[in-house]
Design an enzyme around this catalytic site. Structure first.
Site, PDB file in Angstrom:
ATOM      1  N   GLU A  25      59.830  43.979 -81.911  1.00 45.39           N
ATOM      2  CA  GLU A  25      58.725  44.241 -82.835  1.00 45.39           C
ATOM      3  C   GLU A  25      57.970  45.411 -82.238  1.00 45.39           C
ATOM      4  OE1 GLU A  25      56.323  40.696 -83.522  1.00 45.39           O
ATOM      5  OE2 GLU A  25      54.712  41.930 -84.320  1.00 45.39           O
ATOM      6  N   ASP A  58      43.989  41.915 -84.566  1.00 44.05           N
ATOM      7  CA  ASP A  58      44.464  41.834 -83.188  1.00 44.05           C
ATOM      8  C   ASP A  58      43.322  41.711 -82.203  1.00 44.05           C
ATOM      9  OD1 ASP A  58      47.431  42.124 -83.090  1.00 44.05           O
ATOM     10  OD2 ASP A  58      46.947  43.828 -84.373  1.00 44.05           O
ATOM     11  N   TYR A  80      56.909  34.609 -90.186  1.00 43.77           N
ATOM     12  CA  TYR A  80      56.139  34.638 -88.951  1.00 43.77           C
ATOM     13  C   TYR A  80      55.028  33.608 -89.068  1.00 43.77           C
ATOM     14  CZ  TYR A  80      53.778  36.989 -84.958  1.00 43.77           C
ATOM     15  OH  TYR A  80      53.198  37.312 -83.754  1.00 43.77           O
TER      16      TYR A  80
END
Lengths: 405, 282
Positions: free
Chosen positions: B54, B65, B180
């Site tokens: 990734e 994030d 995911y």
């Protein structure tokens, strides 16, 4: 421009104003956004919600704010009749409180017990800390480290009001980073936390919701102008950072064809220098903070920091509804430099005995450019959306005067 | 939907299945901390045992994030990384490695500015296999999903503990490659999930999709990777690798000697971890 039947029907169900707006958030945030949307839809259609809102507007905020005829400035410019919408007389000294009252009432309806907010200059932070004190809810305000240093008095105000200030050093340590950090907090505290966004930006439903709370400004102007002059105003002028005070004034008049509407962006050192906050006049459409809108960015799509003398206009984006009104041409968007705003700040203080915030000083600087050429029976309303006490130290520095801080 | 039979991602998961173990997905940002070091790390990943790569497309404002990955993104941008250079780096990798899937992860704005259709064509040509675009939920994804699907690029969606049974079908409807699962309510590199909770969540996801499930956020050690890879199809590790990059910079923020090796050494340990996921644990 292609004229539409109405400019007031947006956004659509998915939160879009044309191509702008929307919900560009991580899946982790999506359920939260949908929950706020559902709760706001219910509140919006509940008369008791608006009764509570109107009660607070009247008794706590001190509304309606006056519509004041600025006689000396009118004579000075020698043209249009200049009216100020005096939102700087609200409790906490700016229009921001209209929105924070609305959102905290919603948070309470949703049973949320913790409030977070982002702030740049500190005005929205103060307005949020204020309503948290009023309703006894804990409040965490994210603020860029650079801004904390620039806005010490507001930081102290928020602390006095019981808020916890979290300095943000990530990124460039400014408003956009404070907003990133608040979003991160929200994702990490999904159960109990409500995020009070300070302007008409962010993911749907925020742009529409904040606008709805701020339209109290324009709705009052319509009534007050009718009382003062027996008719509607001819033009409206307001400054724009994220654009909430402007949207609050503009939105009720968007379908009044004869009303000329002008938004004033911050040109900083001048758009040509690249150091500015004029997202519409100097940026291009992109996606940030949950919405598609005009942004200051590089050719690679990286977000740039804005520059303005006014910390409250220092944001690289703008509310998506403004982007839509810019593209369809209903609203004119112009820009004013730091220097022009500083001149207007001093002019207003000396001629009207009103110290305006640097943000509406931008609006006044544009009024100064156009008023003289307008006929004497032209009714111009400028939103004086904040008072300038917070800015006097910054202005002193710019004028080379030493003031004890 | 577009689960193209010959997708590199699908082939890799089939191989993992026949090996009887979960896979290791490693995340690093393209250009972090500088283009050369980043290339050394990327080229070394398959040898160190990464099953799927990734690769982060740096963005100035990665709002989902944590601080570690944001700092990595800013280091990459400062070193001159751009979206075009990220695609060029993938193309370079693809010349050397035809088998390891590369999934680009990032935020939508740089792609929007590049142009979604042009981006998908360029990414496909470079050898990109999948996309994870954090701020494109199903409600907004069509403008990129349609060209990606046409180009044969898998679209990997994030699901979270807060994605309920009403929401999951909306998400997996457009998913391909793998799904995911974000194992915590939070941002990358902070808390770690309880393996028992992850097992329940994966079981719930499997009721909605036949696609492989990768689990990420908060996985830092080989042991955690083993635990996750035994209940899911793959463990995703990102912040722990980015932390190693950050810990091996000199005072000027430049890559110290042995930085790439330090990252690859943790990848090897993690790979050993997931390889134990096939073994029965008492």
């Amino acid at each position: 421009m292609n004229k539409l039947n109405t400019y007031r029907s947006g956004p659509d169900e998915a939160g879009h104003f044309g191509i702008f707006g929307g919900r560009f958030v991580a899946e982790t945030l999506m359920p939260l956004i949908l929950e706020v949307e559902k709760a706001y839809d219910a509140a919006k259609n509940d008369p008791t919600f608006w009764e509570d809102f109107n009660y607070q507007m009247k008794h706590y905020v001190g509304r309606p704010s006056p519509l004041y005829f600025a006689e000396r400035l009118t004579e000075h410019f020698g043209g249009a009749k200049i009216y100020f919408k005096r939102d700087e007389l609200n409790h906490t000294g700016a229009h921001k409180i209209n929105n924070t009252i609305g959102q905290i009432l919603l948070a309470r309806r949703m049973g949320k017990t913790r409030i977070i907010a982002e702030t740049g200059a500190g005005q929205h932070g103060v307005a949020t800390a204020t309503v948290c004190a009023l309703f006894g809810l804990p409040c965490v305000v994210y603020m860029g480290k650079t801004d904390i240093e620039r806005q010490a008095p507001n930081v102290f105000r928020m602390r006095l009001l019981g808020a916890e200030i979290v300095p943000v050093t990530a990124g460039t340590g400014t408003l956009k980073d404070a907003m990133n950090e608040a979003l991160r907090d929200w994702v990490s505290n999904v159960e109990d936390t409500f995020y009070i966004i300070g302007t008409v930006a962010g993911p749907h439903p925020y742009p529409a919701m904040v606008r709805d709370f701020q339209t109290v400004i324009g709705n009052e102007v319509r009534e007050q102008m009718m009382e003062a002059e027996g008719r509607s105003p001819d033009s409206l002028v307001a400054c724009i950072g994220g654009g909430s005070n402007a949207m609050g004034l503009f939105h009720p008049f968007l379908d009044d064809e004869d009303v000329r509407i002008i938004g004033v962006e911050a040109a900083g050192h001048g758009i040509e220098t690249g150091e500015h906050c004029a997202s519409l006049n100097g940026g291009k459409p992109g996606v940030l903070h949950g919405n598609r809108t005009y942004l200051l960015q590089t050719e690679d799509g990286q977000i740039l920091d804005g520059h303005s003398i006014s910390a409250g206009l220092d944001y690289p984006g703008i509310g998506p509804e403004h982007s839509w009104l810019f593209d369809n041409g209903r609203v004119e968007y112009v820009s004013v430099t730091d220097t022009e705003a500083l001149d207007a700040f001093q002019l207003c203080t000396k001629m009207e005995g009103i110290i305006p915030a640097l943000e509406p000083s931008h609006a006044l600087a544009h009024v100064a450019k156009i008023a003289g050429d307008l006929p004497k029976d032209h009714l111009l309303v400028m939103n004086l959306c904040g008072r300038g006490d917070k800015d006097i130290f910054a202005v002193a520095r710019l004028l080379g005067v030493e003031v004890m801080e | 939907m577009s689960n193209s039979a010959d997708s590199r991602i699908q082939r890799r998961f089939e191989a993992l299945k026949s090996e009887g173990r979960g896979g290791l997905v490693t995340f690093v940002t393209a250009g972090d901390p500088d283009p050369d070091t980043s290339r050394d790390i990327l080229f070394g990943l398959p040898g160190a045992g990464a099953d799927i790569i990734e690769l982060g497309m740096p963005f100035s404002d990665p709002m989902a994030d944590g601080p570690a990955i944001q700092a990595g993104s800013l280091r990459a941008l400062k070193s001159g990384m751009t979206l075009k250079k990220t695609l060029a780096l993938v193309a370079e990798f693809r010349e050397r490695d035809q088998d390891t899937p590369v999934v680009l992860m990032g935020y939508y704005n740089p792609i929007y500015i590049h142009g979604p259709e042009a981006f998908c064509a360029d990414a496909k040509a470079a050898g990109v296999d999948g996309l994870i675009i954090v701020d494109l939920p199903p409600e907004e994804v069509d403008e990129l999903w349609i060209p990606a699907n046409a180009a044969g690029i898998d679209f990997i969606f994030l699901t979270a503990p807060t994605s309920d049974d009403a929401r999951l079908p909306v998400i997996v409807k457009r998913a391909s490659g793998f799904v995911y699962y974000v194992s915590i309510t939070g941002i990358t590199g902070t808390r770690s999930a309880d393996p028992a909770d992850v097992e329940d969540a994966v079981a719930r996801l499997r009721r909605h999709t036949d696609l492989p499930i990768g689990v990420g956020f908060g996985i830092k050690t080989p042991d955690q990777a083993r635990g996750i890879a035994s209940v899911a199809d793959a463990a995703v590790v990102g912040s722990a690798l980015v932390d190693i990059i950050a810990g091996n910079l000199d005072d000027d923020g430049k890559a110290g000697p042995g930085l790439a090796d330090a990252v690859l050494s943790l990848v090897s340990d993690l790979a050993d971890g997931v390889r134990k996921s096939g073994e029965k644990v008492a």
